[in-house]
Design an enzyme around this catalytic site. Sequence first.
Site, short mmCIF file in Angstrom:
data_model
loop_
_atom_site.label_atom_id
_atom_site.label_comp_id
_atom_site.label_asym_id
_atom_site.label_seq_id
_atom_site.Cartn_x
_atom_site.Cartn_y
_atom_site.Cartn_z
N HIS A 111 51.21 40.00 33.61
CA HIS A 111 50.32 40.88 32.66
C HIS A 111 50.72 40.63 31.33
O HIS A 111 49.93 41.25 30.52
CB HIS A 111 50.78 42.05 33.31
CG HIS A 111 50.12 42.63 34.27
ND1 HIS A 111 50.36 41.99 35.68
CD2 HIS A 111 48.98 43.55 34.46
CE1 HIS A 111 49.26 42.73 36.61
NE2 HIS A 111 48.59 43.67 35.88
N SER B 79 45.73 36.25 33.85
CA SER B 79 45.47 35.21 34.63
C SER B 79 44.86 34.32 33.81
O SER B 79 44.23 34.33 32.91
CB SER B 79 44.49 35.71 35.78
OG SER B 79 45.00 36.27 36.66
N LYS C 6 37.13 41.63 46.17
CA LYS C 6 37.50 40.30 46.69
C LYS C 6 38.69 39.92 47.23
O LYS C 6 38.68 39.17 48.38
CB LYS C 6 37.23 39.34 45.43
CG LYS C 6 37.06 37.86 45.56
CD LYS C 6 36.67 36.97 44.33
CE LYS C 6 36.80 35.78 44.55
NZ LYS C 6 36.25 34.98 43.21
N ASP C 7 39.61 40.58 46.82
CA ASP C 7 41.08 40.32 47.59
C ASP C 7 40.87 40.77 49.21
O ASP C 7 41.39 40.38 50.07
CB ASP C 7 42.20 41.07 46.77
CG ASP C 7 42.52 40.36 45.84
OD1 ASP C 7 42.24 38.99 45.48
OD2 ASP C 7 43.34 40.85 44.64
N GLU D 237 62.02 23.97 60.56
CA GLU D 237 60.64 24.50 60.43
C GLU D 237 59.82 23.57 59.49
O GLU D 237 60.08 23.01 58.72
CB GLU D 237 60.45 25.83 59.70
CG GLU D 237 61.29 26.74 60.54
CD GLU D 237 60.43 27.49 61.75
OE1 GLU D 237 60.42 26.64 62.61
OE2 GLU D 237 59.86 28.27 61.70
C1 HEM Z 1 55.99 36.08 47.19
C2 HEM Z 1 55.36 35.12 46.53
C3 HEM Z 1 54.52 35.38 45.45
C4 HEM Z 1 53.75 36.47 45.39
C5 HEM Z 1 53.59 37.61 45.93
C6 HEM Z 1 53.01 35.89 44.03
C7 HEM Z 1 52.09 37.01 43.56
C8 HEM Z 1 51.30 36.39 42.67
C9 HEM Z 1 50.03 37.40 42.14
C10 HEM Z 1 49.49 38.47 42.62
C11 HEM Z 1 49.56 36.64 41.13
C12 HEM Z 1 48.17 36.75 40.47
C13 HEM Z 1 47.06 36.61 41.38
C14 HEM Z 1 46.82 35.15 41.54
O1 HEM Z 1 46.76 34.34 40.58
O2 HEM Z 1 46.66 34.66 42.75
C15 HEM Z 1 50.27 35.62 40.82
C16 HEM Z 1 49.81 34.37 39.78
C17 HEM Z 1 50.73 33.53 39.64
N1 HEM Z 1 51.76 33.09 40.52
FE1 HEM Z 1 52.70 33.83 42.04
N2 HEM Z 1 53.29 34.67 43.57
C18 HEM Z 1 54.25 34.45 44.86
C19 HEM Z 1 54.88 33.09 44.59
C20 HEM Z 1 54.66 32.24 43.48
C21 HEM Z 1 55.15 30.90 43.51
C22 HEM Z 1 56.25 30.12 44.61
C23 HEM Z 1 54.75 30.16 42.57
C24 HEM Z 1 55.02 28.77 41.73
C25 HEM Z 1 56.16 28.23 41.95
C26 HEM Z 1 53.70 30.97 41.74
C27 HEM Z 1 53.27 30.82 40.44
C28 HEM Z 1 52.09 31.55 40.03
C29 HEM Z 1 51.28 31.39 38.85
C30 HEM Z 1 51.58 30.14 37.78
C31 HEM Z 1 50.52 32.39 38.54
C32 HEM Z 1 49.43 32.56 37.53
C33 HEM Z 1 48.24 31.88 37.91
C34 HEM Z 1 46.79 31.86 37.11
O3 HEM Z 1 46.59 33.07 36.64
O4 HEM Z 1 46.43 31.02 37.18
N3 HEM Z 1 53.85 32.27 42.42
N4 HEM Z 1 51.08 35.47 41.90
#
Ligand code: HEM
Length: 402
Positions: free
Chosen positions: A220, A224, A248-249, A292
């Site tokens: 935030h 994004s 969409k989600d 796994e």
């Molecule tokens: C429990 C696991 C995770 C949850 C619940 C989560 C949740 C989210 C959510 C809700 C967003 C915003 C929506 C989206 O861009 O899809 C987001 C963005 C992002 N997440 Fe995660 N995430 C998780 C794991 C990870 C992991 C493992 C990585 C990388 C190693 C990661 C990297 C990012 C990045 C870089 C963004 C920004 C993407 C953009 O705006 O283009 N996330 N995450």
Amino acid sequence: MAHTPNHPVENDIRNTYQWLEDRLPIISFLNNSVGSNFMAPRNLSYMWNFGSLAGIALVLQILTGIFLAMHYKPDVHMAFDSIQHIMRDVNWGWLIRNLHMVGASFFFIVVYIHMARGLYYGSYKSPREVLWGLGVVIFLLMMATGFLGYVLPWGQMSYWGATVITNLLSVIPFVGPDIVVWLWGGYAVGDPTLNRFFVLHFVLPFVIIAVVVLHIWALHMHGSNNPKGISLTKQTDYIPFHPYYTIKDIFGLGVYLIPFTFMVFYAPEYLGHTDNNIPANPLVTPAHIVPEWYFLPFYAILRAIPIKELGVLAMFGSILILFVLPWLDKHPVRSARFRPLYRPLYMLFLANFILLGWCGMMPAEGIYVRIAQAATAIYFGFFALLPVLSKYEKAKPVPTSI
Ligand code: HEM
């Protein structure tokens, strides 16, 4: 509070809302973070669905896990049978367990896609380095949780997987063997090990929740990224998160549930190993010990290197290197769409990652080891090339607005 005669109900709702706002402004908080006050780029593709899907998958794991824990027994003499009891006797136990088992695999699928998306669109670059780093922390915690959970049914793969993986720590100079004994709570994987693994498997998902909160907080700060990878300046580049992305989600969730429920009802064991339906036996080693599926690429890196110490180092290094990715790739253009060299390199990296997974499944001998060695070199080669590309790659013209 006075009622206006025309809209008494509406007024009541407004008054109640205001009453709560004055005391705990949770509704405006949600509205600002995932509601109509939160503005998101208007060109986000379906690749941006996976963050919220990961959140839902995590909640499902916790809910089903809590119900499983009500019937599971973390005792080497009872663990295997308690799982059979859940599958056969507990009301809907089979469903809860299948949801949890298949849910773990699907959680990893979702998160792998989520990470691959970030890698393609350069979402890890400034100003989102901390957001990315927190993601890597989540990934590590997920792997730990997955590993610990797999030990709990106390089948053959549980026992031998735990033995192989915990033994890796013995390579730590001087203190390694002591650490392994400390971790086991004895001189082999046994009852104390199972007990503590159960406790940790129960607790870690809540730690993941806490890190996800930080992850979303960091998201935030700058909002994004988007498929074009450009920083947005115009008001018209944005739309409200609600209703556009909430709907969409929800649609994405519906699509996700189709293969997910199919697997839960028709092929719950497909992604697992049949040997785990045999109770753990310390006297019989399975022909091939395989973790796994979601660990396979890293397992292949471990086994590709004949010197155990280096193999362990390479395996942990292959994940930890993700932390420094934002500093390896300093190219000013984020999205791979506009990077003629990074794009094919990325494709090669993905294909190679899948190849590594396949190697991890095969016995560690002959040609499979050779292929795994080449694939390991390509894996690290990708990261080594990034600073070079940052310097010399000429990007295609980048649009200034979406
Ligand atoms: C429990 C696991 C995770 C949850 C619940 C989560 C949740 C989210 C959510 C809700 C967003 C915003 C929506 C989206 O861009 O899809 C987001 C963005 C992002 N997440 Fe995660 N995430 C998780 C794991 C990870 C992991 C493992 C990585 C990388 C190693 C990661 C990297 C990012 C990045 C870089 C963004 C920004 C993407 C953009 O705006 O283009 N996330 N995450």
